[in-house]
Design an enzyme around this catalytic site. Sequence first.
Site, mmCIF file in Angstrom:
data_model
loop_
_atom_site.group_PDB
_atom_site.id
_atom_site.type_symbol
_atom_site.label_atom_id
_atom_site.label_comp_id
_atom_site.label_asym_id
_atom_site.label_seq_id
_atom_site.Cartn_x
_atom_site.Cartn_y
_atom_site.Cartn_z
ATOM 1 N N LYS A 199 40.995 -42.520 12.856
ATOM 2 C CA LYS A 199 39.938 -42.124 13.788
ATOM 3 C C LYS A 199 38.872 -43.213 13.809
ATOM 4 C CE LYS A 199 36.072 -39.811 13.560
ATOM 5 N NZ LYS A 199 35.276 -40.598 14.512
ATOM 6 N N GLU A 219 34.086 -45.787 0.789
ATOM 7 C CA GLU A 219 33.266 -47.015 0.838
ATOM 8 C C GLU A 219 32.000 -46.643 1.595
ATOM 9 O OE1 GLU A 219 34.014 -49.911 -0.529
ATOM 10 O OE2 GLU A 219 36.129 -49.636 -0.987
ATOM 11 N N CYS A 229 26.557 -53.052 5.453
ATOM 12 C CA CYS A 229 26.434 -52.219 4.252
ATOM 13 C C CYS A 229 25.871 -52.993 3.061
ATOM 14 C CB CYS A 229 27.775 -51.602 3.894
ATOM 15 S SG CYS A 229 29.095 -52.816 3.685
ATOM 16 N N GLU A 273 18.666 -46.217 3.264
ATOM 17 C CA GLU A 273 19.322 -47.289 4.017
ATOM 18 C C GLU A 273 18.756 -47.320 5.434
ATOM 19 O OE1 GLU A 273 23.552 -46.731 4.702
ATOM 20 O OE2 GLU A 273 23.905 -48.855 4.305
HETATM 21 P P1 NAD Z 1 28.901 -42.289 9.562
HETATM 22 O O1 NAD Z 1 29.055 -41.752 8.204
HETATM 23 O O2 NAD Z 1 27.917 -41.676 10.474
HETATM 24 O O3 NAD Z 1 30.296 -42.250 10.350
HETATM 25 C C1 NAD Z 1 31.448 -42.917 9.862
HETATM 26 C C2 NAD Z 1 32.676 -42.257 10.456
HETATM 27 O O4 NAD Z 1 32.779 -40.919 9.961
HETATM 28 C C3 NAD Z 1 32.666 -42.144 11.976
HETATM 29 O O5 NAD Z 1 33.952 -42.408 12.463
HETATM 30 C C4 NAD Z 1 32.276 -40.690 12.195
HETATM 31 O O6 NAD Z 1 32.725 -40.157 13.420
HETATM 32 C C5 NAD Z 1 32.970 -40.021 11.037
HETATM 33 N N1 NAD Z 1 32.443 -38.726 10.641
HETATM 34 C C6 NAD Z 1 31.175 -38.257 10.751
HETATM 35 N N2 NAD Z 1 31.080 -37.008 10.245
HETATM 36 C C7 NAD Z 1 32.311 -36.667 9.804
HETATM 37 C C8 NAD Z 1 32.851 -35.514 9.169
HETATM 38 N N3 NAD Z 1 32.104 -34.451 8.881
HETATM 39 N N4 NAD Z 1 34.166 -35.513 8.848
HETATM 40 C C9 NAD Z 1 34.928 -36.583 9.111
HETATM 41 N N5 NAD Z 1 34.485 -37.715 9.717
HETATM 42 C C10 NAD Z 1 33.179 -37.764 10.055
HETATM 43 O O7 NAD Z 1 28.596 -43.843 9.380
HETATM 44 P P2 NAD Z 1 28.310 -44.912 10.512
HETATM 45 O O8 NAD Z 1 26.940 -44.687 11.057
HETATM 46 O O9 NAD Z 1 29.453 -44.984 11.446
HETATM 47 O O10 NAD Z 1 28.353 -46.287 9.674
HETATM 48 C C11 NAD Z 1 27.257 -46.775 8.973
HETATM 49 C C12 NAD Z 1 27.386 -46.457 7.491
HETATM 50 O O11 NAD Z 1 28.606 -47.003 6.993
HETATM 51 C C13 NAD Z 1 26.294 -47.089 6.670
HETATM 52 O O12 NAD Z 1 25.864 -46.173 5.688
HETATM 53 C C14 NAD Z 1 26.990 -48.289 6.014
HETATM 54 O O13 NAD Z 1 26.394 -48.730 4.830
HETATM 55 C C15 NAD Z 1 28.355 -47.737 5.795
HETATM 56 N N6 NAD Z 1 29.345 -48.808 5.633
HETATM 57 C C16 NAD Z 1 29.865 -49.001 4.384
HETATM 58 C C17 NAD Z 1 30.772 -50.048 4.185
HETATM 59 C C18 NAD Z 1 31.378 -50.293 2.834
HETATM 60 O O14 NAD Z 1 32.380 -50.989 2.766
HETATM 61 N N7 NAD Z 1 30.827 -49.758 1.755
HETATM 62 C C19 NAD Z 1 31.152 -50.862 5.259
HETATM 63 C C20 NAD Z 1 30.600 -50.608 6.503
HETATM 64 C C21 NAD Z 1 29.690 -49.579 6.691
#
Ligand code: NAD
Length: 479
Positions: free
Chosen positions: A178, A254, A288, A382
């Site tokens: 997804k 992650e 991140c 963050e």
């Molecule tokens: P997010 O958590 O809002 O969403 C990430 C994904 O999860 C999206 O595809 C979203 O649709 C899905 N999602 C949301 N709620 C869900 C649920 N209840 N069940 C299943 N899936 C769900 O994050 P974002 O805003 O897309 O990305 C930014 C975040 O990602 C920041 O916190 C960043 O630090 C982190 N990030 C971490 C890494 C790493 O490798 N550690 C890399 C990139 C980004």
Amino acid sequence: MAARPSEPIETRLFINNEFRESSDKKTFEVVYPYTKEVIANVHQASIDDVNDAVTAADAAFPAWRDLGVDGRAPYLRKMSELFAEANDELARLETLCTGRPISQFIDAGMSSGLFRYFADGVWTAQGTASTHTPGLLSLTVKEPFGVAGLIIPWNFPLVMFTMKIAPALAAGNTVVLKSSEKAPLTSIFAAKLFQKAGFPPGVVNIIAGFGAPTGAALAEHMAVRVISFTGSSLTGQKIQAAAAKSNMKHVHMELGGKSPAVVFEDADIEAAAVETQFSIQFNSGQVCVANSRVYVQESVYDKFIAVFREKFAAVKLGDPLDPSTSHGPQIDAAQYKRVQEYLGVGEKDGSLTQGGDAHDGFFVKPTIFEKVPEDSRLMREEVFGPVVAINTFKTEEEAVWKANDTEFGLYASVFTKDLDRAVRMSKALQAGTVGVNCTSPTNAKDAAFGGYKMSGNGREGMLYSIENFLQTKSILIKS
Ligand code: NAD
């Protein structure tokens, strides 16, 4: 520069090797953040669509597993070729979705390399054998899980896509991925490449949609055996809970970061300033591992901040499709609003000394706050924008305390020429990765990547990624 590409953009779901519309015909808009123009209406997977995708993946699993590593490798190598060939289209689509300057796009090449590596990388994931127990030959082997659910964020959509899908497939799992609702287009484009590469039906399923209902349906699904997730810590907690409540599927997380950089007086101060300012400016701070907190030893503070300010202000804001642009907008109105809120927090709690002002569109100029108390939300949460808090410290002990005073633990940097100090600090900093005299290099391919504390569990990166998609079985043979 016109946002709309010349060829129609694929917007449908990819299930069982076919592109299809969502069963309830719901779509959502994808907007180019620079012009705010709607560039696509993407099909949102319903719960029925998620079920269909998982069913297709489940049916395809035994044959895909039984191909073995050598049988699967040619498919992955073909993907490596196709990704390299599609560089320009992927660059354009990724820029249109995210607003990241096209000049920063190296992601198709990285993806191509990752597919090439993972094609054969599984050979390195070995089990063990022993005859220590009399009368028994004890074998421990590695096996794929079955259906892997992959959920990715929007900030580097293509690399996140490849970092999950390539090792999952190479290890013998079938997948339902997804994409993020904010940046689904390169994932859907990649589905066309999987079709072109001739993957058997059902092995790869790529769907789009929001966290609810689409992502949640995948996380809760009883036939999904492992979830690999990259995103925020809050969503990670929800997914972990869903996994536990449903079928105790394995989870690999992650998550977010609040990464510190510590600059000692004996460091190459100019190099430290250049590295740290790039870390928080790159991709408009939507990274991140961005070092959003920088601690500089008092004696070199003035020198450091002078270089930092100069470089930080030198970015060129503009159309992300223009190759000369080095600083793009935040991805959307919600992200822009979020950063604005933190600018308010910073102004209240500390001193705003550069940037801060809004710009036309979703742009946030690189912003510096100084003298921000450690308990401010700006230091603890963050922001995910080009906003840095730069504070001072006197002693090494104080620097360690400040750097570690966070619930996150993804990345930490230390700048020093003193080897003993570098070793001490590397041990003391609570983070999944410590960079000595560097922030986060994109070419450290063989290093494990992942978080301490709220920044996640499990690791990605070459061999470590493969391990996430294999479970361990013991076979005991009586003789
Ligand atoms: P997010 O958590 O809002 O969403 C990430 C994904 O999860 C999206 O595809 C979203 O649709 C899905 N999602 C949301 N709620 C869900 C649920 N209840 N069940 C299943 N899936 C769900 O994050 P974002 O805003 O897309 O990305 C930014 C975040 O990602 C920041 O916190 C960043 O630090 C982190 N990030 C971490 C890494 C790493 O490798 N550690 C890399 C990139 C980004």
